[in-house]
Motif scaffolding. Structure first.
Motif, PDB file in Angstrom:
ATOM      1  N   ARG B 143       1.041  -0.795  -0.102  1.00 39.68           N
ATOM      2  CA  ARG B 143      -0.146  -0.023   0.257  1.00 39.68           C
ATOM      3  C   ARG B 143       0.833   1.243  -0.077  1.00 39.68           C
ATOM      4  N   GLU B 144       2.103   1.257   0.903  1.00 36.90           N
ATOM      5  CA  GLU B 144       2.937   2.505   1.371  1.00 36.90           C
ATOM      6  C   GLU B 144       3.265   2.618  -0.267  1.00 36.90           C
ATOM      7  N   GLU B 145       4.284   1.787  -1.298  1.00 32.10           N
ATOM      8  CA  GLU B 145       4.454   1.548  -2.517  1.00 32.10           C
ATOM      9  C   GLU B 145       3.865   2.742  -3.605  1.00 32.10           C
ATOM     10  N   VAL B 146       2.129   1.613  -3.653  1.00 26.80           N
ATOM     11  CA  VAL B 146       0.953   2.152  -4.059  1.00 26.80           C
ATOM     12  C   VAL B 146       0.314   3.660  -3.762  1.00 26.80           C
ATOM     13  N   ILE B 147       0.763   4.715  -3.011  1.00 29.93           N
ATOM     14  CA  ILE B 147       0.740   5.930  -2.307  1.00 29.93           C
ATOM     15  C   ILE B 147       1.416   6.588  -2.563  1.00 29.93           C
ATOM     16  N   ASP B 148       3.186   6.092  -2.036  1.00 31.83           N
ATOM     17  CA  ASP B 148       4.439   6.927  -2.972  1.00 31.83           C
ATOM     18  C   ASP B 148       4.198   7.093  -4.637  1.00 31.83           C
ATOM     19  N   GLU B 149       4.021   5.724  -5.565  1.00 29.77           N
ATOM     20  CA  GLU B 149       3.780   5.858  -6.620  1.00 29.77           C
ATOM     21  C   GLU B 149       2.677   6.948  -7.487  1.00 29.77           C
ATOM     22  N   GLN B 150       1.687   7.348  -6.284  1.00 31.28           N
ATOM     23  CA  GLN B 150       0.234   7.928  -6.371  1.00 31.28           C
ATOM     24  C   GLN B 150       0.822   9.976  -7.084  1.00 31.28           C
ATOM     25  N   ALA B 151       1.733   9.331  -5.090  1.00 31.83           N
ATOM     26  CA  ALA B 151       2.308  10.730  -4.819  1.00 31.83           C
ATOM     27  C   ALA B 151       2.845  11.193  -6.404  1.00 31.83           C
ATOM     28  N   GLU B 152       3.686  10.701  -6.480  1.00 29.54           N
ATOM     29  CA  GLU B 152       4.794  10.818  -8.064  1.00 29.54           C
ATOM     30  C   GLU B 152       4.190  11.066  -9.306  1.00 29.54           C
ATOM     31  N   GLN B 153       3.194  10.558  -9.173  1.00 25.62           N
ATOM     32  CA  GLN B 153       2.230  10.761 -10.500  1.00 25.62           C
ATOM     33  C   GLN B 153       1.155  12.563 -10.746  1.00 25.62           C
ATOM     34  N   LEU B 154       0.846  12.832  -8.971  1.00 22.22           N
ATOM     35  CA  LEU B 154       0.072  13.758  -9.018  1.00 22.22           C
ATOM     36  C   LEU B 154       1.220  15.443  -9.079  1.00 22.22           C
ATOM     37  N   LEU B 155       2.355  14.326  -8.244  1.00 23.99           N
ATOM     38  CA  LEU B 155       3.585  15.418  -8.565  1.00 23.99           C
ATOM     39  C   LEU B 155       3.562  16.004 -10.485  1.00 23.99           C
ATOM     40  N   GLU B 156       3.442  14.936 -11.329  1.00 21.25           N
ATOM     41  CA  GLU B 156       3.450  15.009 -12.758  1.00 21.25           C
ATOM     42  C   GLU B 156       1.930  16.349 -13.238  1.00 21.25           C
ATOM     43  N   LEU B 157       1.194  15.367 -12.757  1.00 22.46           N
ATOM     44  CA  LEU B 157       0.256  16.077 -12.730  1.00 22.46           C
ATOM     45  C   LEU B 157      -0.826  16.965 -12.632  1.00 22.46           C
ATOM     46  N   THR B 158      -0.106  18.126 -11.242  1.00 19.13           N
ATOM     47  CA  THR B 158       0.085  19.081 -11.085  1.00 19.13           C
ATOM     48  C   THR B 158       0.769  20.105 -11.031  1.00 19.13           C
ATOM     49  N   THR B 159       1.571  19.675 -11.910  1.00 12.63           N
ATOM     50  CA  THR B 159       2.822  21.010 -12.795  1.00 12.63           C
ATOM     51  C   THR B 159       2.466  21.350 -14.097  1.00 12.63           C
ATOM     52  N   PRO B 160       1.531  21.936 -14.362  1.00 14.76           N
ATOM     53  CA  PRO B 160       1.440  22.278 -16.139  1.00 14.76           C
ATOM     54  C   PRO B 160       1.590  23.045 -16.397  1.00 14.76           C
ATOM     55  N   VAL B 161       2.018  23.255 -17.022  1.00 15.24           N
ATOM     56  CA  VAL B 161       2.952  24.532 -18.234  1.00 15.24           C
ATOM     57  C   VAL B 161       1.878  24.847 -18.980  1.00 15.24           C
ATOM     58  N   VAL B 162       1.014  26.114 -19.424  1.00 13.38           N
ATOM     59  CA  VAL B 162       0.519  26.428 -19.708  1.00 13.38           C
ATOM     60  C   VAL B 162       0.361  27.473 -20.918  1.00 13.38           C
ATOM     61  N   LYS B 163       0.197  27.652 -22.590  1.00 15.73           N
ATOM     62  CA  LYS B 163       0.669  28.822 -23.011  1.00 15.73           C
ATOM     63  C   LYS B 163      -0.954  29.460 -22.995  1.00 15.73           C
ATOM     64  N   LEU B 164       0.153  30.756 -22.687  1.00 17.64           N
ATOM     65  CA  LEU B 164      -1.177  31.996 -21.898  1.00 17.64           C
ATOM     66  C   LEU B 164      -0.923  32.809 -23.888  1.00 17.64           C
ATOM     67  N   TRP B 165      -0.476  32.674 -23.993  1.00 19.78           N
ATOM     68  CA  TRP B 165       0.228  33.652 -24.883  1.00 19.78           C
ATOM     69  C   TRP B 165       0.380  32.710 -26.734  1.00 19.78           C
ATOM     70  N   ASP B 166       0.337  33.201 -27.659  1.00 22.02           N
ATOM     71  CA  ASP B 166       1.634  32.733 -28.600  1.00 22.02           C
ATOM     72  C   ASP B 166       3.308  33.283 -28.305  1.00 22.02           C
ATOM     73  N   GLY B 167       3.624  32.443 -27.749  1.00 20.97           N
ATOM     74  CA  GLY B 167       5.223  32.765 -27.418  1.00 20.97           C
ATOM     75  C   GLY B 167       5.616  32.971 -26.761  1.00 20.97           C
ATOM     76  N   VAL B 168       4.200  32.883 -25.025  1.00 24.85           N
ATOM     77  CA  VAL B 168       3.913  32.797 -23.520  1.00 24.85           C
ATOM     78  C   VAL B 168       3.529  31.978 -23.179  1.00 24.85           C
ATOM     79  N   LEU B 169       5.040  30.789 -22.166  1.00 24.24           N
ATOM     80  CA  LEU B 169       4.336  30.120 -21.487  1.00 24.24           C
ATOM     81  C   LEU B 169       3.896  30.872 -19.915  1.00 24.24           C
TER      82      LEU B 169
END
Ligand SMILES: Nc1ncnc2c1ncn2[C@@H]1O[C@H](COP(=O)(O)OP(=O)(O)OP(=O)(O)O)[C@@H](O)[C@H]1O
Ligand SMILES: [Mg+2]
Lengths: 134, 284
Positions: B143-169
């Motif tokens: 279970r601990e392993e599963v939780i660690d993996e989920q935390a890692e996935q969450l980390l990936e998911l919660t760091t969005p790089v968004v394009k605000l405008w042409d040429g602006v991230l």
């Protein structure tokens, strides 16, 4: 009833995050202003990371203080690592023995009301800080 | 035959003779609470294998589940517990797989379908209790392993790089930043700069609880790296209490552009790329 106190072992990166979270909740209970909460959380974040990085791990003790009408939070960081040979140097802005900015110790001292650094080469280091509500 | 525990029993004989009836009843008992969440053939295969391993252990004479003769049993059990934990079964549902064998033996002895003494039953009961505890341990670890993996996935998911405008991230940083998280965000931003060829990046720290030297260092390094790649980086959303703390720490952002809000930072980036934003009613 004994005074609220929390002992947190510091052995990994996520423990530093835990220290920050616990210090923040104590700072809120002591009714510190948002600025003072942030200053204390940031200072303890620095000290916890030093305990981990240079002290090889250790313990943090966070306590709620009540003295007359003011309240405060004391956080103490203890390790049995190599100790600090030159305290003045370690407290100099920009001096680091590693790859940091060299601002953790000196900056933490500026962010709190009381700062106590006790270190002995070969025995370990204890840093205690206090922040009072105004 | 050596008997390690010094208590001679007939357990091996009993388990060998009762094998067909015992393992059949065992599968039945385990299948009931799992109600089809594990297929019948799969369960039968799992338990038959496990039964054989337990029997081999018992035949060695040892009753110590940590001893070498039970290595196979332990390996099978920990596989099984790990699979159950990952499939979302509760610890009880997992451990029942072991304890049900006890019940199967009790029933059969009680109905005198197999020939077992009280001593045998007690010895077996103790053995299975210990194996049951083993499943709990593996379950918890898995279970601990599963939780660690989920935390890692969450980390990936919660760091969005968004394009605000042409040429602006833009990348919004949120919450408590630990080293790992800040590192991931910064790497993603640099990757996005490469793949989009954007000339401007905005790191918005409105949602950040505290900036310490480590976070500051990550920020500074990212801005420098972005510059080397020919992009300009702006830091926005430094709230007053964070600003005061940064100053108290003694961190200097040097010639890095900082803006009060994300909107200000975007306006700045657009102006730098030759777009001017004006209110419509003020147009001539
Ligand atoms: N607990 C400790 N044990 C041993 N040495 C320490 C300890 N804490 C600090 N030091 C020493 O003091 C120096 C200065 O610490 P400080 O926190 O100011 O800077 P840093 O950790 O190197 O960089 P920064 O904190 O800015 O990222 C460290 O480089 C280290 O040599
Ligand atoms: Mg430091």
């Amino acid at each position: 009833m004994s005074a609220p106190r929390e002992d947190i072992p510091i052995g990994a990166d996520e423990d530093v995050v835990r220290v920050r979270q616990i210090v923040r909740s104590f700072a809120q209970r002591a009714k510190l202003s948002l600025v003072d909460q942030t200053k204390l959380v940031t200072a303890t974040s620095e000290l916890a990371r030093n305990t981990l990085t240079y002290g090889g791990g250790g313990t943090a003790v966070v306590e709620l203080l009540g003295e007359g009408r003011r309240q405060g939070v004391r956080a103490s960081f203890q390790d049995e690592g190599p100790g600090i040979p030159d305290l003045t140097l370690a407290l100099t802005d920009g001096w680091t023995s590693g790859r940091g900015m060299g601002l953790g110790l000196s900056g933490a001292r500026r962010l709190v009301d009381e700062f106590d650094l006790d270190s002995e080469v070969g025995r370990g280091t204890t840093v205690t800080v206090v922040k009072w509500s105004r | 035959m050596t008997i390690e525990t010094g208590r001679p029993d007939n357990l091996a004989e009993l388990l060998r003779a009762g094998a067909p009836a015992l393992s059949a009843r065992w599968v039945e008992l385990v299948a009931a609470p799992l109600r089809g969440r594990v297929s019948a053939p799969e369960l039968e295969r799992e338990l038959t294998e496990l039964y054989a391993a337990v029997l081999a252990g018992v035949e060695s004479g040892s009753r110590d589940v940590q001893a070498a003769p039970y290595a196979e049993t332990r390996a099978l059990l920990s596989d099984l517990s790990r699979r159950r934990a990952r499939a979302g079964f509760t610890p009880t549902e997992t451990a029942i797989g072991v304890f049900a064998l006890k019940q199967a033996l009790f029933e059969l002895v009680d109905r005198a379908e197999v020939d077992g003494s009280l001593g045998d039953v007690a010895a077996f009961s103790l053995l299975l209790d210990n194996l049951g505890l083993l499943t709990f341990e593996t379950y918890a670890k898995a279970r601990e392993e599963v939780i660690d993996e989920q935390a890692e996935q969450l980390l990936e998911l919660t760091t969005p790089v968004v394009k605000l405008w042409d040429g602006v991230l833009a990348v919004p940083l949120v919450g408590t930043l630990d080293s790992a998280r800040t590192q991931v965000v910064m790497e993603k931003l640099l990757e996005a700069l490469v793949s989009t060829g954007a000339a401007h990046a905005i790191i918005d720290i409105t949602g950040v609880l505290a900036v310490d030297t480590q976070v500051a260092q990550h920020l500074l390094k990212t801005v420098m790296a972005a510059r080397l790649m020919g992009a300009e980086c702006t830091i926005s959303g430094i709230r007053p209490h964070i600003a005061q703390t940064i100053v108290g720490l003694g961190i200097e952002f040097g010639d890095i552009t900082t803006k009060a809000s994300l909107a200000d930072a975007l306006r700045h980036a657009l102006r730098r790329s030759g777009v001017d934003v004006v209110a419509a009613q003020r147009g001539r």
